[in-house]
Design an enzyme around this catalytic site. Structure first.
Site, PDB file in Angstrom:
ATOM      1  N   CYS A   1       0.848  -1.246   0.105  1.00  0.00           N
ATOM      2  CA  CYS A   1       0.102   0.254   0.129  1.00  0.00           C
ATOM      3  C   CYS A   1       0.649   1.290  -0.148  1.00  0.00           C
ATOM      4  O   CYS A   1       1.377   1.630  -0.916  1.00  0.00           O
ATOM      5  CB  CYS A   1      -1.012   0.077   1.159  1.00  0.00           C
ATOM      6  SG  CYS A   1      -2.590   0.917   0.997  1.00  0.00           S
TER       7      CYS A   1
ATOM      8  N   HIS B   1      -4.365  -6.054   1.020  1.00  0.00           N
ATOM      9  CA  HIS B   1      -4.221  -6.327   2.468  1.00  0.00           C
ATOM     10  C   HIS B   1      -4.637  -7.755   2.721  1.00  0.00           C
ATOM     11  O   HIS B   1      -5.027  -8.564   1.742  1.00  0.00           O
ATOM     12  CB  HIS B   1      -5.148  -5.288   3.377  1.00  0.00           C
ATOM     13  CG  HIS B   1      -4.462  -4.013   3.153  1.00  0.00           C
ATOM     14  ND1 HIS B   1      -3.422  -3.615   3.877  1.00  0.00           N
ATOM     15  CD2 HIS B   1      -5.023  -2.828   2.464  1.00  0.00           C
ATOM     16  CE1 HIS B   1      -3.324  -2.133   3.615  1.00  0.00           C
ATOM     17  NE2 HIS B   1      -4.117  -1.865   2.827  1.00  0.00           N
TER      18      HIS B   1
END
Lengths: 393, 255
Positions: free
Chosen positions: B97, B211
């Site tokens: 991310c 994630h």
């Protein structure tokens, strides 16, 4: 003006009708939909002068502890003989608060209540404050903030900014703030508010000892409710009596007998509440043979379940040692994988998305009589419905 | 044989379970009998410390704005040289991310302000503000052939060609044409919601928006990272029935 009055009462009527339809057709309990419908028809419903609380409104928010604190405070206010409206179903968005107000509006008697006690979802707090800011007295109880449902809020920073802006705008002379002292995040909110502030923390244990609640995390919830009760003018004597007669809120340490077993439900919906529960179980050596984890990813739960890797690894491992483990819910396999990485043995046939399937398995097992259930939010409602036989929400 | 993981900014950048990736690498390596050591790389740690030479796997997760602000100066000033050399010499790394975004040239915010990246890989990220929805939801993608056909990856791959996870990002990343993505989107937004790419793969460095945590259901990638870090041609099999079931179940999740 007359049109507006008619529109308001029409909305109430339609909303009450919808609740009847929803419950009659067993589509739900009417704790959310009537309010949702009403707010669509009349967006400023909560602002209406009909919903006036003579002694004021209390809004309770934070990541964990809202339901318990609101239930405690309501019980305290009722013990002090106040008439209270409280969203005890735990439906804490605006539609939940609206549903509760609508339910308490009687067709021929109207609405009359002295105190409103509402638990409010963290992102909804600014809207709820705006709706009730003209109340003669508004109390805001802010418990804690930690990561929860990140796909909804995506950062605590944003929630904090929202809360700061809300506190800056609220009328300081009629608003009272009650903050948790030991959280830097919560305590920092004091700088955004110009009115009276009271603090609570976990140092005072005597009120907690009056209750039958377990878990150190509940010390704060109790102290928050006590200090709020005192700020409403309720005597310590009445408060203590209320504390000793308080029964836990559903799903928060609630014991439910089912078939020949006892199921204890402990809501564990984010790392903080999970870790708090595990700490309590380890400290108090709770005697259970079976642990039933239930993990859902429905909208109220947060759709990203990555947070389960923020549960304390060692506590999870130590607690699950020598216990029978079952894992259910829409994301049962994610939870089972997480447990196995924590060194907890989970048999593949004890993992299933169907909670009722696993309940059958557990109740068929003769080697267990006490089952600890650790569900997250919608999982708790579903498990409870299966065990108790009826819905809450 | 020791796996030494350099875990960058563990307290500042752990937005949502990303630390689980380090836990998973550690457990999977230990179950095969390898020693594992995790070195926390914080602003106080100098990349000239002798312990840094032992690193054979680097991990950096995503974080909230405040976390990223707190480590940014240190990353750009004190950690860049190490990371540039490490990645370009085939060092094994996983960047999630915000950390993934920082490997690129720059990040452009909705208000037009530009933040320099580490400029290690040729791509940029842009946030389109309210003009584009946030990229949130379950993701299923098919890994790029570069990874799938990598002989070491083939040797440890017991899961197939799919990668699953959950994305949650406002920034949209655009890779230069000579950079290989990690995977190709079947469900989800991926890098930018337009070109159906997800993440980046450069030598042994992986960047991704996913994630889950990322390695929780992508055990094939976890094993690839371990084998690459330890320079092993293969790894012993682990009992992965739960993971295989979880991976398969994830492919059916609604976005």
């Amino acid at each position: 003006m007359l049109y507006n009055v008619d529109m308001f009462y029409m909305t109430l009527l339609l909303a009450k009708l919808s609740k009847f339809v929803v419950t009659f057709l067993r589509l739900g309990t009417g704790a959310t939909f009537p309010g949702y419908l009403a707010l669509k028809l009349y967006p400023k419903l909560l602002y209406h002068s009909t919903f006036a609380f003579k002694q004021g409104v209390v809004l309770i928010s934070g990541t964990n502890g809202k339901t318990t604190t609101a239930s405690l405070l309501t019980h305290i206010c009722l013990s002090a003989k106040y008439s209270v409206v409280h969203n005890e179903t735990g439906s804490n968005l605006l539609r939940g608060i609206a549903s509760e107000l609508i339910a308490n509006f009687k067709l021929f008697k109207g609405f009359s209540a002295e105190i409103g006690v509402f638990e409010v979802d963290e992102a909804t707090l600014p809207l709820a404050v705006a709706a009730f800011s003209t109340a003669p007295h508004l109390t805001l109880v802010l418990l804690n903030l930690s990561r929860d449902q990140l796909d909804r809020y995506w950062e605590i920073d944003k929630l904090i900014s929202m809360w700061q802006r809300t506190l800056q705008k609220v009328p300081a002379n009629t608003t009272h703030l009650i903050l948790y002292k030991n959280s830097d995040v919560i305590a920092s909110l004091a700088t955004s508010f110009k009115g009276d502030i009271h603090y609570f923390d976990s140092s005072e244990k005597r009120f907690f000892k009056e209750t039958s609640l377990v878990g150190n995390f509940n010390v704060c919830n109790v102290n928050a409710a006590v200090i709020t009760g005192k700020s409403l003018g309720i005597s310590e004597e009445v408060i203590c009596r209320a504390l000793s007669s308080f029964k836990v809120a559903y799903g928060r340490g609630e014991s439910v007998p089912f078939k020949d077993k006892t199921f204890k439900l402990f809501l564990a919906k984010n790392p903080a509440s999970f870790n708090n529960n595990l700490t309590t179980f380890l400290e108090e050596s709770t005697s259970v043979e079976t642990v039933f984890f239930i993990l859902n990813d429905n909208i109220p739960d947060g759709r990203d379940v990555s947070w389960i890797y923020d549960i304390d690894l060692d506590k999870l491992h130590d607690f699950c040692k020598d216990k029978q483990i079952y894992v259910g819910g829409t994301r049962a396999f994610d939870m089972a994988v997480r447990l196995s990485y924590a060194g907890v043995f989970v048999a593949l046939d004890s993992v299933n998305t169907s909670v009722s399937f696993l309940l059958d398995k557990i109740t068929a097992s003769s080697s267990t009589s006490n089952v600890l259930v650790l569900p997250n939010y919608s999982a708790m409602l579903h498990a409870r419905e299966l065990l108790v036989g009826r819905k809450i929400l | 044989m020791k796996l030494t993981i350099g875990y960058f900014y563990p307290h500042l950048l752990n937005l949502y379970g990303d630390r689980g990736n380090v836990e998973i690498l550690k457990v999977r390596a230990q179950r095969r009998g390898f020693d594992v050591s995790v070195i926390e790389i914080t602003p106080e740690v100098s990349m000239k410390d002798s312990i840094i030479t032992d690193l054979n796997l680097v991990f950096m997760g995503g974080g909230p704005d405040s976390g990223q602000k707190a480590m940014y100066k240190d990353l750009i000033k004190n950690k860049r040289e190490f990371l540039y050399t490490y990645i370009n010499s085939g060092g094994v790394g996983l960047f999630i991310c915000g950390a993934y975004q920082l490997l690129g040239n720059y990040y452009k915010s909705a208000d037009g302000s530009v933040l320099d990246g580490l400029r290690i890989l040729d791509f940029y990220t842009e946030h389109f503000g309210l003009e584009a929805p946030r990229c949130v939801g379950n993701v299923v993608c098919k890994m790029d052939l570069t990874l799938l056909e990598n002989p070491l990856f083939s040797a440890v791959n017991k899961l197939g060609d799919s990668i699953v996870g959950f994305e949650n990002h406002g920034g949209r990343t655009f890779l230069s044409s000579d950079l290989s993505p990690l995977a190709h989107i079947k469900k989800g937004f991926g890098n930018n919601g337009k070109d159906f790419t997800e993440g980046v793969l450069y030598r042994n460095c992986l960047g991704t928006y996913l994630h889950g945590p990322f390695l929780s259901k992508n055990s094939h990638i976890a094993d690839f990272l371990i084998a690459s870090a330890l320079k092993l041609p293969q790894l012993t099999n682990l009992e992965d029935d739960l993971i295989v079931t979880a991976h398969t179940a994830s492919k059916k999740l609604k976005q």
